[in-house]
Design a protein around this motif. Sequence first.
Motif, PDB file in Angstrom:
ATOM      1  N   PRO A 833     -13.451 -43.944  16.778  1.00 47.60           N
ATOM      2  CA  PRO A 833     -14.082 -44.192  15.470  1.00 47.60           C
ATOM      3  C   PRO A 833     -15.375 -44.964  15.567  1.00 47.60           C
ATOM      4  CG  PRO A 833     -11.723 -44.588  15.373  1.00 47.60           C
ATOM      5  CD  PRO A 833     -12.050 -44.365  16.808  1.00 47.60           C
ATOM      6  N   VAL A 834     -15.440 -45.960  16.499  1.00 50.81           N
ATOM      7  CA  VAL A 834     -16.691 -46.712  16.676  1.00 50.81           C
ATOM      8  C   VAL A 834     -17.776 -45.786  17.185  1.00 50.81           C
ATOM      9  CG1 VAL A 834     -17.785 -48.564  17.992  1.00 50.81           C
ATOM     10  CG2 VAL A 834     -15.487 -48.876  17.063  1.00 50.81           C
ATOM     11  N   ASN A 835     -17.430 -44.943  18.166  1.00 53.85           N
ATOM     12  CA  ASN A 835     -18.424 -44.011  18.743  1.00 53.85           C
ATOM     13  C   ASN A 835     -18.918 -43.031  17.685  1.00 53.85           C
ATOM     14  OD1 ASN A 835     -19.890 -43.279  21.070  1.00 53.85           O
ATOM     15  ND2 ASN A 835     -18.545 -41.547  21.431  1.00 53.85           N
ATOM     16  N   ASP A 836     -17.978 -42.507  16.843  1.00 53.14           N
ATOM     17  CA  ASP A 836     -18.363 -41.558  15.796  1.00 53.14           C
ATOM     18  C   ASP A 836     -19.202 -42.211  14.721  1.00 53.14           C
ATOM     19  OD1 ASP A 836     -15.180 -39.760  15.885  1.00 53.14           O
ATOM     20  OD2 ASP A 836     -16.946 -39.653  17.165  1.00 53.14           O
ATOM     21  N   ALA A 837     -18.860 -43.476  14.381  1.00 53.33           N
ATOM     22  CA  ALA A 837     -19.556 -44.149  13.284  1.00 53.33           C
ATOM     23  C   ALA A 837     -20.957 -44.583  13.664  1.00 53.33           C
ATOM     24  CB  ALA A 837     -18.743 -45.371  12.825  1.00 53.33           C
ATOM     25  N   HIS A 838     -21.150 -45.035  14.931  1.00 47.77           N
ATOM     26  CA  HIS A 838     -22.439 -45.622  15.315  1.00 47.77           C
ATOM     27  C   HIS A 838     -23.225 -44.772  16.300  1.00 47.77           C
ATOM     28  CE1 HIS A 838     -21.298 -49.291  13.229  1.00 47.77           C
ATOM     29  NE2 HIS A 838     -20.141 -49.273  13.867  1.00 47.77           N
ATOM     30  N   GLY A 839     -22.676 -43.722  16.804  1.00 47.71           N
ATOM     31  CA  GLY A 839     -23.420 -42.843  17.697  1.00 47.71           C
ATOM     32  C   GLY A 839     -23.106 -43.097  19.162  1.00 47.71           C
ATOM     33  N   HIS A 840     -23.455 -42.109  19.988  1.00 46.63           N
ATOM     34  CA  HIS A 840     -23.110 -42.197  21.406  1.00 46.63           C
ATOM     35  C   HIS A 840     -23.899 -43.273  22.127  1.00 46.63           C
ATOM     36  CE1 HIS A 840     -20.472 -38.782  21.178  1.00 46.63           C
ATOM     37  NE2 HIS A 840     -21.426 -38.041  20.608  1.00 46.63           N
ATOM     38  N   ARG A 841     -25.140 -43.513  21.703  1.00 46.71           N
ATOM     39  CA  ARG A 841     -25.902 -44.573  22.378  1.00 46.71           C
ATOM     40  C   ARG A 841     -25.213 -45.925  22.185  1.00 46.71           C
ATOM     41  NH1 ARG A 841     -31.080 -43.552  24.037  1.00 46.71           N
ATOM     42  NH2 ARG A 841     -31.921 -41.472  23.585  1.00 46.71           N
ATOM     43  N   PHE A 842     -24.770 -46.166  20.941  1.00 45.30           N
ATOM     44  CA  PHE A 842     -24.053 -47.410  20.673  1.00 45.30           C
ATOM     45  C   PHE A 842     -22.752 -47.446  21.482  1.00 45.30           C
ATOM     46  CE2 PHE A 842     -23.207 -51.008  17.928  1.00 45.30           C
ATOM     47  CZ  PHE A 842     -21.819 -51.133  18.022  1.00 45.30           C
ATOM     48  N   GLY A 843     -22.051 -46.301  21.508  1.00 47.17           N
ATOM     49  CA  GLY A 843     -20.806 -46.253  22.268  1.00 47.17           C
ATOM     50  C   GLY A 843     -21.026 -46.502  23.747  1.00 47.17           C
TER      51      GLY A 843
END
Length: 963
Positions: A833-843
């Motif tokens: 959910p964090v990766n989906d919400a903030h994008g792969h760069r953030f992940g």
Amino acid sequence: MSAGWSRSGPIAVGLSVTLASLAAVWLLSGSLAEHEHQQRQSRAVQELATVRAQLESELNSTIHLTYGLTALVASDPELQEDQFKRISAELLHRSRHTSHLVLAPGNTIRHIHPLEGNETAMGLNLATQPEQRYAVFRAMEKRGLVVTGPVQLVQGGVALATREPVFIRDNDDERYWGLVTAVIFMDSLFEAAGLYSEDLGLRLALRNMDDNTLLLGDEGLFHRDSLRQEIRLSGVTWELAAEPLASGAGMVAYWQGLGVALSLAAGLAGWRLTGQRIALASSERKYRAVVDHLNDGVCIAQEGVFRFVNPRMTKISGYTEEELLGQPLTRIVPGSDGENLLERHRQRMEGFSVPAEYEVGIIRKDGEKRHVRLNTSLVDWHGRPAALGTVTDITERKRLENALRSNRNRLHAMIQAMPDIALILDDRGTYLDVFGGQGGDHALQPETLIGKRMVDVLPEALAQQFLGVVQAAITSGRVQTVEYALGRIAPTDDSHDHRQWYQGRVVTLHAYEHDRPAVLWLAFNITDHKRTESSLKEREAAYQALVENSPDVIARLDPELRILYINSAVEHYAGVPADTLLGRRRPETLADPALAQLLEANYRKAFQERTTHMFEFRLRSPDGQILFFESRVVPERGSSEEVASVLVLERDITQRKRSEGQLRLAASVFQHSSEAMLVTDAHRRVVRCNPAYSRLTGYRVGDIVGRPSPLLTTAEQGGVMDAQAWEELLREGHWEGEILARRHNGEPFPAWVNINGIRDDSDAVSHFLLAMEDISSRKRHEEQLRHDATHDPLTGLPNRTLLLDRLRVAMAQARRNQHELALLFIDLDGFKPVNDAHGHRFGDAMLGVLAQRLRESVRETDTVARLGGDEFIVVLSPPSGLEVADAIATEVLTQLSRSVTLQGHQCQVGASIGISRYPLDGVEAEALIMAADEAMYRAKTEGRGRACYFSDSIAASSRIRPD
């Protein structure tokens, strides 16, 4: 009291009074009339308070049905139809007033139970219905339940309806899901509350104070001096009005004489008074039974002391009825709340206007603090004024309100701190509100936009494009994405591109403070990304141009030696276009079978040895010349240990070969060569060196001429050359290879040297010619290639290949020393959910932080590796028994559950860990990993955020969770 006495008692009393009070008939008649009025008013107040309390109790229990279904949907937004039917049937069984339950995701009805008779409501958008639209948007804006009605149902009939909005939380994000609706039978509710009772002796009216809708009775009651009671629940504000029904003819007989008429009037008064007291006692018993069964607490206080409490009041306070009666209110309402309560009670007794409803904190007998809502009114209690209060426990509601307020404050702070911009626009392109943009370099100043239209601040074409995006979001209800560039207001350097690039994500808002449809426009500044992307394209183009224009033949071959790529330089030597060679095996493109065999053998050698390989070969050009080539074959590893391809660089060294035979005649070439060159005599004393050599090593000609060169001296003689290489040079007349040379300042550097013996006319070696190249960058590149082949590029941790190698070494060590070894398989909880919400760069950035925490959670001798995605493995170096594994697993769970703050966002994930042990769970590396993987899935199944062992004997008792 017997039925006989109820009939004959009033008659006997009437006769007695007639005979005994002839002289006092005038005073007795007046007293009786006044008493009758007071009794009627007192009874009306008590009956109204009882009806209000009972209506409030019935409505409150019905509303809680909606709360339960709302909580279920919020926890599981993907609720299936069969689950909804099963749960709705159970809820309806518990509520006698609810007709049916409705789920409306996105405000459109998708689920109804029971469906029979309600089929026409399926697919109805509540927000578009004129009679229901106001309640829908009011619930969304209030973010809480509202009660509306009477509602004219699509399927026929009139009822009340609750509208409860559902908001889905995903970590720190929240989105609107839709509505949960319960349709309530009005007649059933009002009848259960006693509003239809013929024994009340009251004329009643009920209205909704939020929109002045009349729910029951004569609206004229609200315009007369009637008795009033308010009903306040979550989402409900009703007012109940009442007045006593007109009594029979007044007592006027006492005006008609002093004789028998006065006696008869006195007797009639005695009979009526006695009858009223008997009826009052019966009524009191009836209302006492009703009060005892209310869901809310009821109490009567007189002079600040409890005089009456119902059973629900004792449950709320924790005290028994005996412990409360006669005790001051401050026993359960201490401190300032108690003082304020007594002051309100005093003011009410003295006739001051005091709010009927307020909230206070109480202390139960067991010491627990609870929040309650009081609704009070004046009543007559044994001939003296008293306060009647209903008590509703609102502790859970207060807790939810505080949590919601805290979340809203935190969300507001996060939004305000965003470097990106959030804009609220209506369907005409007017900026209604702006959030974020703090500290960002933006083309438009956010604070200047509010109240303006897009056509006022943007170029016309761009404004029209944006307006189309807004309309598309509102019409379709789906997220719209657009990339655009805006010019900076005050450029400082006209030689650069001053545009700011943004990615806009536009989503429709279901409700906003303005009447017009509106959208949320999130503007993410992607200028740096666009510039980096442009720079990468430019570099790629430059690299491609460099390769295509290189005089060297550059090619890439797969393991079958097929040509994957080859530059145009090959056309000069092969005489055919480069693109005709693609897909063909490189050796088969040559006409000379011997040369094809030589190339095949050397290419194969590079694949097999997995190291850079160099060799020379001769080739006949299309015009008949014999050309010399130096070929360098560099292995390229893929994601595994195997070499996926080789990079072949073929350099034409024909001229160099010819120059070797004419060294003494090529002084000018030697002097101006860019290649570092050194000439010694047959005794290896330096004769001369070229400027390139001086630049490379720092030695000037005067520093080394006449002295033995360490580059041609063996290690036994204090040099750097290998004795075997020297023997090969003497035998073959040529040697090339890698050595560790030193500069004048003592700095070592790797060099590739090419040494040739120059023979005189007698075929004796007269000189040695040494050509040297600094291969430091190439070595670093090769080292980097080796590192990349065994490490994860994102976190720098060992990859699966290196992990297996180290695991096998650790298992061998444990086997040798008869020690145990533990392996931890770690999978992140909540990362997707964090990766989906903030994008792969953030992940990716978050994975880097978590990987560092993993390194810090284990010992230096342990191995931390990343398998891919959000999966990691830790190999605990032996000996690592249960105690060590438990301690490290606990530390890992603690560290990975700590929140991470990146790019202005605070996120939190957890981890589930599976633990396997050698040799208990496996004696092979892959088996040990699979055992840990299975244990990890058991940890997830049992609730996540914990560690489980694979072994059955341990799994039954070992469930590790952080403190």
